[in-house]
Design a protein around this motif. Structure first.
Motif, PDB file in Angstrom:
ATOM      1  N   PHE A  66       0.848  -1.198   0.000  1.00 10.34           N
ATOM      2  CA  PHE A  66       0.000   0.000   0.000  1.00 10.34           C
ATOM      3  C   PHE A  66       0.884   1.248   0.000  1.00 10.34           C
ATOM      4  CE2 PHE A  66      -3.059   3.107   1.348  1.00 10.34           C
ATOM      5  CZ  PHE A  66      -4.313   2.596   1.032  1.00 10.34           C
ATOM      6  N   ASP A  67       1.858   1.279   0.901  1.00  7.81           N
ATOM      7  CA  ASP A  67       2.752   2.427   1.010  1.00  7.81           C
ATOM      8  C   ASP A  67       3.548   2.643  -0.278  1.00  7.81           C
ATOM      9  OD1 ASP A  67       3.822   4.521   2.851  1.00  7.81           O
ATOM     10  OD2 ASP A  67       5.715   3.476   2.462  1.00  7.81           O
ATOM     11  N   ASN A  68       4.082   1.562  -0.829  1.00 11.31           N
ATOM     12  CA  ASN A  68       4.829   1.684  -2.087  1.00 11.31           C
ATOM     13  C   ASN A  68       3.970   2.283  -3.193  1.00 11.31           C
ATOM     14  OD1 ASN A  68       7.229   0.676  -1.068  1.00 11.31           O
ATOM     15  ND2 ASN A  68       6.838  -1.412  -1.743  1.00 11.31           N
ATOM     16  N   HIS A  76      -0.914  -2.252  -5.468  1.00  8.74           N
ATOM     17  CA  HIS A  76      -2.089  -2.263  -4.601  1.00  8.74           C
ATOM     18  C   HIS A  76      -3.186  -1.417  -5.224  1.00  8.74           C
ATOM     19  CE1 HIS A  76      -4.730  -1.762  -1.201  1.00  8.74           C
ATOM     20  NE2 HIS A  76      -4.017  -2.648  -0.519  1.00  8.74           N
ATOM     21  N   GLY A  77      -4.311  -2.057  -5.554  1.00  8.56           N
ATOM     22  CA  GLY A  77      -5.409  -1.378  -6.240  1.00  8.56           C
ATOM     23  C   GLY A  77      -6.026  -0.240  -5.451  1.00  8.56           C
ATOM     24  N   GLY A  78      -6.319  -0.468  -4.172  1.00 10.87           N
ATOM     25  CA  GLY A  78      -6.921   0.591  -3.354  1.00 10.87           C
ATOM     26  C   GLY A  78      -5.998   1.778  -3.194  1.00 10.87           C
ATOM     27  N   ALA A  79      -4.720   1.518  -3.022  1.00 12.10           N
ATOM     28  CA  ALA A  79      -3.739   2.596  -2.892  1.00 12.10           C
ATOM     29  C   ALA A  79      -3.588   3.349  -4.210  1.00 12.10           C
ATOM     30  CB  ALA A  79      -2.397   2.039  -2.429  1.00 12.10           C
ATOM     31  N   ASP A  80      -3.741   2.650  -5.325  1.00 14.18           N
ATOM     32  CA  ASP A  80      -3.687   3.279  -6.640  1.00 14.18           C
ATOM     33  C   ASP A  80      -4.850   4.263  -6.797  1.00 14.18           C
ATOM     34  OD1 ASP A  80      -2.793   3.825  -9.219  1.00 14.18           O
ATOM     35  OD2 ASP A  80      -3.449   1.918 -10.056  1.00 14.18           O
ATOM     36  N   ARG A  81      -6.026   3.881  -6.275  1.00 15.22           N
ATOM     37  CA  ARG A  81      -7.167   4.797  -6.305  1.00 15.22           C
ATOM     38  C   ARG A  81      -6.931   5.988  -5.369  1.00 15.22           C
ATOM     39  NH1 ARG A  81      -9.436  -0.168  -7.165  1.00 15.22           N
ATOM     40  NH2 ARG A  81      -9.799  -0.639  -4.969  1.00 15.22           N
ATOM     41  N   ASN A 143     -12.694   1.942  -1.801  1.00 16.64           N
ATOM     42  CA  ASN A 143     -13.210   0.603  -2.071  1.00 16.64           C
ATOM     43  C   ASN A 143     -14.272   0.650  -3.169  1.00 16.64           C
ATOM     44  OD1 ASN A 143     -12.726   0.221   1.261  1.00 16.64           O
ATOM     45  ND2 ASN A 143     -12.024  -1.437  -0.067  1.00 16.64           N
ATOM     46  N   ASP A 144     -14.731   1.834  -3.498  1.00 16.55           N
ATOM     47  CA  ASP A 144     -15.782   2.004  -4.502  1.00 16.55           C
ATOM     48  C   ASP A 144     -15.142   2.167  -5.878  1.00 16.55           C
ATOM     49  OD1 ASP A 144     -17.892   2.799  -6.135  1.00 16.55           O
ATOM     50  OD2 ASP A 144     -18.865   3.899  -4.504  1.00 16.55           O
ATOM     51  N   PHE A 145     -15.039   1.054  -6.583  1.00 21.22           N
ATOM     52  CA  PHE A 145     -14.352   1.041  -7.881  1.00 21.22           C
ATOM     53  C   PHE A 145     -15.003   1.990  -8.889  1.00 21.22           C
ATOM     54  CE2 PHE A 145     -13.542  -3.722  -6.912  1.00 21.22           C
ATOM     55  CZ  PHE A 145     -12.638  -3.382  -5.934  1.00 21.22           C
ATOM     56  N   ALA A 146     -16.321   2.086  -8.864  1.00 25.80           N
ATOM     57  CA  ALA A 146     -17.031   2.901  -9.844  1.00 25.80           C
ATOM     58  C   ALA A 146     -16.797   4.393  -9.642  1.00 25.80           C
ATOM     59  CB  ALA A 146     -18.531   2.594  -9.791  1.00 25.80           C
ATOM     60  N   LYS A 147     -16.619   4.817  -8.406  1.00 27.50           N
ATOM     61  CA  LYS A 147     -16.498   6.247  -8.114  1.00 27.50           C
ATOM     62  C   LYS A 147     -15.065   6.705  -7.899  1.00 27.50           C
ATOM     63  CE  LYS A 147     -21.049   6.685  -6.042  1.00 27.50           C
ATOM     64  NZ  LYS A 147     -21.797   6.983  -4.820  1.00 27.50           N
ATOM     65  N   SER A 148     -14.128   5.770  -7.865  1.00 25.14           N
ATOM     66  CA  SER A 148     -12.764   6.113  -7.509  1.00 25.14           C
ATOM     67  C   SER A 148     -11.784   5.541  -8.534  1.00 25.14           C
ATOM     68  CB  SER A 148     -12.471   5.564  -6.110  1.00 25.14           C
ATOM     69  OG  SER A 148     -11.223   5.967  -5.671  1.00 25.14           O
ATOM     70  N   PRO A 149     -11.366   6.353  -9.502  1.00 27.39           N
ATOM     71  CA  PRO A 149     -10.464   5.854 -10.548  1.00 27.39           C
ATOM     72  C   PRO A 149      -9.051   5.594 -10.033  1.00 27.39           C
ATOM     73  CG  PRO A 149     -10.838   8.204 -10.818  1.00 27.39           C
ATOM     74  CD  PRO A 149     -11.719   7.758  -9.686  1.00 27.39           C
ATOM     75  N   LYS A 150      -8.343   4.756 -10.759  1.00 28.90           N
ATOM     76  CA  LYS A 150      -6.950   4.454 -10.430  1.00 28.90           C
ATOM     77  C   LYS A 150      -6.018   5.464 -11.105  1.00 28.90           C
ATOM     78  CE  LYS A 150      -7.153  -0.501  -9.611  1.00 28.90           C
ATOM     79  NZ  LYS A 150      -6.602  -1.798 -10.013  1.00 28.90           N
ATOM     80  N   TYR A 151      -5.004   5.855 -10.372  1.00 26.46           N
ATOM     81  CA  TYR A 151      -3.969   6.737 -10.910  1.00 26.46           C
ATOM     82  C   TYR A 151      -3.304   6.103 -12.130  1.00 26.46           C
ATOM     83  CZ  TYR A 151       0.303   9.507 -11.172  1.00 26.46           C
ATOM     84  OH  TYR A 151       1.323  10.307 -11.619  1.00 26.46           O
ATOM     85  N   SER A 152      -2.942   4.823 -12.007  1.00 23.83           N
ATOM     86  CA  SER A 152      -2.185   4.144 -13.070  1.00 23.83           C
ATOM     87  C   SER A 152      -2.965   4.036 -14.377  1.00 23.83           C
ATOM     88  CB  SER A 152      -1.759   2.750 -12.612  1.00 23.83           C
ATOM     89  OG  SER A 152      -2.895   1.939 -12.374  1.00 23.83           O
ATOM     90  N   LEU A 153      -4.287   4.068 -14.310  1.00 26.80           N
ATOM     91  CA  LEU A 153      -5.101   3.935 -15.520  1.00 26.80           C
ATOM     92  C   LEU A 153      -5.545   5.278 -16.085  1.00 26.80           C
ATOM     93  CD1 LEU A 153      -7.345   0.913 -14.486  1.00 26.80           C
ATOM     94  CD2 LEU A 153      -5.233   0.891 -15.840  1.00 26.80           C
ATOM     95  N   THR A 154      -5.217   6.357 -15.394  1.00 25.41           N
ATOM     96  CA  THR A 154      -5.635   7.685 -15.844  1.00 25.41           C
ATOM     97  C   THR A 154      -4.410   8.589 -15.980  1.00 25.41           C
ATOM     98  OG1 THR A 154      -6.083   8.269 -13.546  1.00 25.41           O
ATOM     99  CG2 THR A 154      -7.965   7.512 -14.854  1.00 25.41           C
ATOM    100  N   ILE A 155      -4.057   9.253 -14.931  1.00 24.56           N
ATOM    101  CA  ILE A 155      -2.929  10.187 -14.942  1.00 24.56           C
ATOM    102  C   ILE A 155      -1.625   9.478 -15.252  1.00 24.56           C
ATOM    103  CG2 ILE A 155      -1.598  11.796 -13.515  1.00 24.56           C
ATOM    104  CD1 ILE A 155      -4.312  12.290 -12.008  1.00 24.56           C
TER     105      ILE A 155
END
Length: 161
Positions: A66-68, A76-81, A143-155
């Motif tokens: 998560f920290d990394n 870590h998906g949640g940390a990416d969001r 934890n809400d995938f629909a409302k919280s995009p991932k950094y790695s897939l956007t920016i």
């Protein structure tokens, strides 16, 4: 039931000081402008993520992932969001808190007792989602995938090109 399973809130930087942190368990992250370290765990709208691990490295390993990820790596998906919204690591960790619920077992074992304990970890995570949702009417933000995009897939994707 739920509240008593968790440690007191601690600053993110103090997460490895918990005795037994190498065991599997649940971790709950909160973002707060107020210092909540040392306070008893409670359900609050400041909670932004609920996670679990049954991995060999226990909570230590998962919280390191998560920290990394909030530092800029992946894993870590949640940390990416979370990183999508909080791109400045130093600002984030100054207001990031965690509480953990440890489950003592041997994750390398196939004993019925250890397997049941690992199942309890997974069930407890969903019980925590249910408890949070009952209280506030929604999932924790990251934890809400629909409302919280991932950094790695956007920016992050834009920055690679």
């Amino acid at each position: 039931m739920y509240e008593s399973r968790f440690t007191k809130w601690m600053r993110w930087c103090d997460r490895d000081t918990v005795q037994g942190i190498n065991y599997p368990g649940i971790y709950i992250c909160a973002i707060s402008e107020e210092d909540i370290s040392g306070k008893n765990f409670s359900w609050t709208t400041n909670i932004v993520y609920v996670g679990m691990t049954n991995s060999l490295k226990g909570l230590t390993g998962r919280l390191k992932q998560f920290d990394n990820t909030i530092k800029g790596k992946s894993g870590h998906g949640g940390a990416d969001r979370m990183r999508y919204k909080y791109q400045n690591y130093n600002e984030l960790v100054n207001k990031l808190y965690v509480a953990v619920a440890l489950f003592t077992c041997n994750v390398k074992s196939n004993s019925p007792e250890d397997l049941r304990t690992m199942g309890e970890v997974a069930k407890f995570e969903y019980d925590c989602f249910a408890r949070f949702t009952e209280s506030f009417g929604y999932l924790p933000e990251f934890n809400d995938f629909a409302k919280s995009p991932k950094y790695s897939l956007t920016i992050g994707r834009k920055n690679r090109f």
